[in-house]
Scaffold this motif. Sequence first.
Motif, short mmCIF file in Angstrom:
data_model
loop_
_atom_site.label_atom_id
_atom_site.label_comp_id
_atom_site.label_asym_id
_atom_site.label_seq_id
_atom_site.Cartn_x
_atom_site.Cartn_y
_atom_site.Cartn_z
N MET A 153 -31.58 25.70 -8.21
CA MET A 153 -30.37 26.39 -8.65
C MET A 153 -30.58 26.89 -10.07
N THR A 154 -29.92 28.00 -10.39
CA THR A 154 -29.99 28.55 -11.73
C THR A 154 -28.60 28.52 -12.35
N PRO A 155 -28.37 27.71 -13.38
CA PRO A 155 -27.04 27.66 -14.00
C PRO A 155 -26.59 29.05 -14.44
N GLY A 156 -25.31 29.35 -14.17
CA GLY A 156 -24.75 30.64 -14.53
C GLY A 156 -24.77 31.66 -13.42
N LEU A 157 -25.57 31.43 -12.36
CA LEU A 157 -25.61 32.34 -11.23
C LEU A 157 -24.58 31.93 -10.18
N LYS A 158 -24.17 32.91 -9.36
CA LYS A 158 -23.19 32.66 -8.32
C LYS A 158 -23.89 32.41 -6.98
N TYR A 159 -23.26 31.54 -6.19
CA TYR A 159 -23.81 31.20 -4.88
C TYR A 159 -22.69 31.17 -3.85
N LEU A 160 -23.02 31.61 -2.65
CA LEU A 160 -22.14 31.43 -1.50
C LEU A 160 -22.63 30.22 -0.73
N ILE A 161 -21.72 29.29 -0.47
CA ILE A 161 -22.04 28.09 0.30
C ILE A 161 -21.17 28.10 1.55
N ARG A 162 -21.79 28.05 2.71
CA ARG A 162 -21.07 28.09 3.99
C ARG A 162 -21.34 26.80 4.75
N ALA A 163 -20.28 26.12 5.16
CA ALA A 163 -20.39 24.90 5.96
C ALA A 163 -19.75 25.14 7.32
N THR A 164 -20.42 24.70 8.38
CA THR A 164 -19.90 24.86 9.73
C THR A 164 -19.85 23.51 10.43
N PHE A 165 -18.87 23.39 11.33
CA PHE A 165 -18.62 22.13 12.02
C PHE A 165 -18.33 22.40 13.49
N LEU A 166 -19.03 21.72 14.38
CA LEU A 166 -18.78 21.78 15.81
C LEU A 166 -18.95 20.37 16.37
N TYR A 167 -17.84 19.77 16.77
CA TYR A 167 -17.88 18.37 17.21
C TYR A 167 -18.68 18.21 18.49
N GLY A 168 -18.29 18.89 19.55
CA GLY A 168 -19.05 18.86 20.80
C GLY A 168 -19.22 17.47 21.41
N ASN A 169 -18.37 16.51 20.99
CA ASN A 169 -18.46 15.13 21.48
C ASN A 169 -19.87 14.56 21.29
#
Length: 264
Positions: free
Chosen positions: A1-17
């Motif tokens: 990571m570079t301090p001061g830069l912007k990042y998109l963080i995407r989290a996904t969730f699928l239970y599916g038992n």
Amino acid sequence: MTPGLKYLIRATFLYGNYDFENSPSIQFDLYLGVNLWKTIRLTDPTSYFLTEAITEATADLISVCLVNTGRGTPFISGLDLRPMLASLYPLVNASRSLVLLNRFNMAPNDGVNDHFEIPSKVMQTAVYPVNSTKMELSFTPDPGDLNEFYAVMYFAELQQNASRHFSVFLNGALLNDAKPLTPDFLTSDAIYSINPSAGYGELNISLVATESSTLPPLLNAVEVFSTMRNTNVATDGGDGNLLPRHCSWFLHEGMQWVMLFCFL
């Protein structure tokens, strides 16, 4: 990571038992660093849930934590990290991150709102009201989200020699420096709210044609965000090094992922 830069963080969730427990619902908290990102609520084992945050790195490491709140075991299906140009999303800074509430391609070619459609395709189509000079949209936040809204709207004129002028309102507040918007032919443009629209239970967007316009307003795409205030900041960039005993992943800078993925 570079301090001061912007990042998109995407989290996904699928239970599916996945645990063979047939849980009717699961709820837990998702944190970005030490700040609450989202309360994850899953009630359909076959549907996936996606959440995105746009944040500015304040150290060479970002942690993503799943917190057990006693309503089912936390889990995660996917985690993406993408660097962003500094010029994008100027509202994001060290003290404010944005959490995606919704993203709409207003007129997708195949009729499906695709979160991952390439921008050039999105800007080739638009919607406009029929027999009206006004277009209105409303968005409601998820439970637990801050009622502070930011909107980014995207426009491109698709009709040559068009006389289209309209004003943009966000919960009644006039945007674009209080000036009417005139999209250029086949040229992408965007306007966004500088200050949050706070104190409302929902976000209302209104596009209103001016008296001199011979065409109704149009809209190609829109993104709506709620605020994640980075009020809790780690005292030192190396503080994360104290946490590996709680973590399933701990990857250092220089590897493909720079994530501290914690279960607390």
